[in-house]
Design an enzyme around this catalytic site. Structure first.
Site, PDB file in Angstrom:
ATOM      1  N   GLN A   1       0.865  -1.189   0.000  1.00 13.66           N
ATOM      2  CA  GLN A   1       0.000   0.000   0.000  1.00 13.66           C
ATOM      3  C   GLN A   1       0.897   1.233   0.000  1.00 13.66           C
ATOM      4  OE1 GLN A   1      -1.982  -1.516   3.541  1.00 13.66           O
ATOM      5  NE2 GLN A   1      -3.973  -1.203   2.584  1.00 13.66           N
TER       6      GLN A   1
ATOM      7  N   ASP B   1     -11.231   6.777   4.312  1.00 16.60           N
ATOM      8  CA  ASP B   1     -10.411   5.815   5.039  1.00 16.60           C
ATOM      9  C   ASP B   1      -9.114   6.475   5.538  1.00 16.60           C
ATOM     10  OD1 ASP B   1      -9.768   2.990   5.684  1.00 16.60           O
ATOM     11  OD2 ASP B   1      -8.146   3.320   4.257  1.00 16.60           O
TER      12      ASP B   1
ATOM     13  N   GLU C   1     -12.846   8.389   8.938  1.00 19.40           N
ATOM     14  CA  GLU C   1     -12.351   7.309   9.795  1.00 19.40           C
ATOM     15  C   GLU C   1     -11.136   7.834  10.553  1.00 19.40           C
ATOM     16  OE1 GLU C   1     -10.243   3.042  10.202  1.00 19.40           O
ATOM     17  OE2 GLU C   1      -9.711   4.430   8.615  1.00 19.40           O
TER      18      GLU C   1
ATOM     19  N   ASP D   1     -12.392  -3.990  11.878  1.00 19.12           N
ATOM     20  CA  ASP D   1     -11.028  -3.857  12.392  1.00 19.12           C
ATOM     21  C   ASP D   1     -10.919  -4.370  13.824  1.00 19.12           C
ATOM     22  OD1 ASP D   1      -9.543  -2.928  10.223  1.00 19.12           O
ATOM     23  OD2 ASP D   1     -10.202  -0.866  10.523  1.00 19.12           O
TER      24      ASP D   1
HETATM   25  C1  GLC Z   1      -8.516   1.610   7.700  1.00 20.24           C
HETATM   26  C2  GLC Z   1      -9.280   0.318   7.536  1.00 20.24           C
HETATM   27  C3  GLC Z   1      -8.365  -0.836   7.786  1.00 20.24           C
HETATM   28  C4  GLC Z   1      -7.192  -0.754   6.831  1.00 20.24           C
HETATM   29  C5  GLC Z   1      -6.517   0.622   6.883  1.00 20.24           C
HETATM   30  C6  GLC Z   1      -5.566   0.823   5.752  1.00 20.24           C
HETATM   31  O1  GLC Z   1      -8.091   1.799   8.986  1.00 20.24           O
HETATM   32  O2  GLC Z   1     -10.386   0.301   8.405  1.00 20.24           O
HETATM   33  O3  GLC Z   1      -9.029  -2.058   7.656  1.00 20.24           O
HETATM   34  O4  GLC Z   1      -6.253  -1.727   7.152  1.00 20.24           O
HETATM   35  O5  GLC Z   1      -7.452   1.658   6.799  1.00 20.24           O
HETATM   36  O6  GLC Z   1      -6.228   1.166   4.576  1.00 20.24           O
END
Ligand code: GLC
Length: 613
Positions: free
Chosen positions: A227, A259, A301, A369
């Site tokens: 990522q 996110d 989030e 999560d």
């Molecule tokens: C957010 C998501 C989680 C993911 C992270 C990275 O916190 O809820 O599941 O691993 O983002 O994208």
């Protein structure tokens, strides 16, 4: 100019100066700003008539989402319905659950096995092939809208997958694309970052950088190595991601979950969390949405402590997110289940209840999560609890290792350095339903179900929007099959991301079953919640002292009517010491009741309403 254009121009005029100001502050780039405006107009023109009608209607009733009939559920499309077409067939079940807001967990194109549960997006314009197409998505959105339901999706804007077109080109050494990420030809700068930036996945993905031997560079990877963090200093990144946002809005999304939003701006010498530029970006996003698609809400989030979360609402004049997760309260709830002491929860709820009523929180017990123990340790310390041993106690408790604990689950990212570990498990398993089922112990099961229902009742009492996690409505337990899947086995979050058990859901109308007990109880509570004025968003919400730390009492007041919720976090019978004059009714049984020294059975609750004198 057509009437429709007029509408766009009016909305643009309202925000243009502020938007330009913020954009220039960040990017000093006139032509990219002009391009953004041209594209906003383009997306507006492409927006379907029925969505534009939704926009106009919601502009007139901007508080539409704060109504007490709002009930969310988050689910994985494949686990729940196989694919997007299957989702359409399952909407009637969600209606049965009283759900009118569906959070579809990540469904965009993502590399198998290197997807972080879909949070590593390879193509923002393509649905994962096994789940369907964009066409299926917008058809689902239409169908939801016809049924009075809203759709929510994740917008993963902090990073892309290493398989994203930009990443592939960057990996080939194309400077234009490398500048969309954070690339370094040696470890000097990464080493400096590592001094101040904490780790998100200390065990499963240690460090914040990944070395790419094929081009001899390091790339920033705050989450998993696959990522790659996007570089929002580059206006091309911002513009393109805003076009993606508008694209999803035009597919009919009602809520965009941003996110990992605190992470989107990086600055050497800082923790790279919650930097001021993040707020500039979110504020711009809010304005862009209000110009093109004002019916679409932003859900941030922000998995942080309350003082870091609240700024993401922005101010009344310059709002940012419409909604945020009430994450500390969630973690504190489970802390209180383990300690059987609600003091910390009271303090936590008082903080939230004292915030302006414009702020809308999303309340939940469990999500996809882990539970990070982000508790207020400065307060716990005053009561003699130290951070590291207390976290160990909580983890041991929920692992089922401490005496009298019936919980089941697994640790997540157990960090040997900080001695930190988070926790994974479903609500039902954490309440003891899994262990009682395994032991075939009817008495234990009864107790576990009581706790599970009490926690839901308490969640539904909180101020904000309740969000269920799919499967919780029928008490679904942990799923250990992820261990056999090499793509998933290293990530214990999959323990609570199992397939939905339709055969168990079939039992929901049979009150003798666990499924039926939970489903019916939740239904009754939700029906009361949506029909009683005391649950309105503008009701006063307070904690009420009943001189017993095991019992949390929540008072809601609206138009002369008072609601008392008594929630016993102890497994023993406890008394809520109080005396209120007036006439009161038990909302679930309809019986008249006195509000004097209420005796609450272990892990049980009462919902009472009436007029105080
Ligand atoms: C957010 C998501 C989680 C993911 C992270 C990275 O916190 O809820 O599941 O691993 O983002 O994208």
């Amino acid at each position: 100019m057509s009437k429709a254009d007029d509408m766009f121009q009016k909305r643009l005029a309202k925000h243009h100066d502020e938007l330009k100001w913020l954009y220039m502050e960040l990017y000093q780039n006139d032509s990219m700003f002009a391009e953004l405006c041209t594209n906003m107009y383009q997306y507006y023109q492409e927006r379907r008539q029925q969505l534009k009608a939704r926009d106009e209607q919601r502009e007139k009733t901007p508080d539409w989402f704060k109504k007490n009939d709002m009930l969310g559920m988050m689910l994985y499309i494949d686990n729940f319905a196989g694919n997007l077409k299957g989702m359409k067939k399952k909407l009637s079940y969600l209606s049965d659950c009283n759900v009118n807001c569906i959070h579809l967990m990540p469904f965009l194109d993502t590399p198998k096995g290197r997807s972080d549960g879909g949070y590593a997006v390879a193509d923002f314009r393509k649905v994962r092939e096994d789940l369907g197409t964009m066409q299926d998505l917008s058809e689902l959105a239409d169908m939801c809208h016809q049924k009075g339901m809203n759709l929510c999706m994740d917008f993963v804007m902090n990073h892309t997958s290493e398989e994203h077109e930009w990443a592939k080109r960057a990996r080939q050494g194309d400077g234009e694309y490398m500048s969309r990420y954070f690339f370094y030809h040696n470890y000097d700068i990464p080493a400096q970052y590592e001094k101040t930036v904490p780790q998100v996945f200390p065990t499963t993905a240690p460090g914040n950088f990944t070395y790419l031997p094929e081009i001899g560079h390091y790339v920033m990877t705050t989450f998993y190595p696959y990522q790659w963090d996007l570089n929002y200093r580059n206006p091309r990144v911002f513009n393109e991601m805003m076009y993606n946002f508008l694209f999803f809005a035009n597919q009919g999304m009602d809520i965009i979950r941003i996110d990992a939003v605190p992470y989107i701006w990086k600055e050497l010498g800082t923790k790279c969390r919650n930097l001021p530029q993040v707020h500039t970006i979110v504020r711009m996003m809010r304005m862009i949405g209000e110009i093109v698609c004002p019916s679409v809400l932003l859900l941030g989030e922000v998995v942080m402590e309350p003082e870091k979360v609240v700024p993401y609402f922005g101010t009344v004049e310059k709002p940012e997110c419409h909604m945020l997760y009430n994450v500390t309260t969630m973690a504190t709830t489970w802390n209180c289940v383990a300690t059987k002491d609600t003091r910390l929860l009271k303090q936590q709820m008082d903080i939230v209840n004292n915030l302006p009523k414009e702020y809308t929180f999303l309340n939940y017990l469990r999500c996809h999560d882990d539970i990070g123990w982000g508790l207020d340790f400065s307060v716990l310390k005053q009561w003699g609890m130290q951070e590291v041993p207390h976290k160990r106690f909580l983890n041991d408790f929920f692992l089922g290792k401490t005496e009298n604990s019936t919980s089941r689950g697994e640790l997540y990212n157990d960090d040997p350095v900080t001695q930190d570990a988070r926790f994974c498990g479903t609500t039902a398993s954490m309440c003891g339903i899994e262990s009682a089922g395994f032991e075939q112990d009817a008495d234990k099961m009864e107790k576990a179900v009581t706790l599970d229902i009490m926690l839901h009742a308490y969640m539904l009492t909180q101020s904000g929007i309740p969000m269920l996690y799919s499967g919780d409505e029928i008490g679904q337990v942990n799923d250990y099959t992820y261990k056999e899947n090499p793509d998933k086995s290293a990530d214990s979050r999959y323990i609570h991301r199992g397939s939905f058990h339709w055969e168990q859901a079939e039992k929901r109308s049979d009150s003798t079953t666990v499924e039926g007990k939970i489903f019916k109880a939740l239904s009754a509570l939700e029906t009361i919640r949506r029909s009683e004025p005391v649950f309105a968003a503008d009701a006063g919400v307070y904690t009420y002292d009943v001189h017993n730390d095991a019992i949390l009492c929540i008072l809601r007041e609206k138009e002369g009517e008072s609601f008392f919720g008594f929630f016993n976090f102890s497994d023993k019978e406890e008394t809520a010491w109080l005396q209120e004059n007036g006439s009161f009714t038990n909302m679930l049984t309809g019986e008249k009741t006195e509000l004097k020294d209420i005796v609450v059975a272990g892990h049980d609750f009462y919902w009472v309403k009436g007029k105080r004198r």
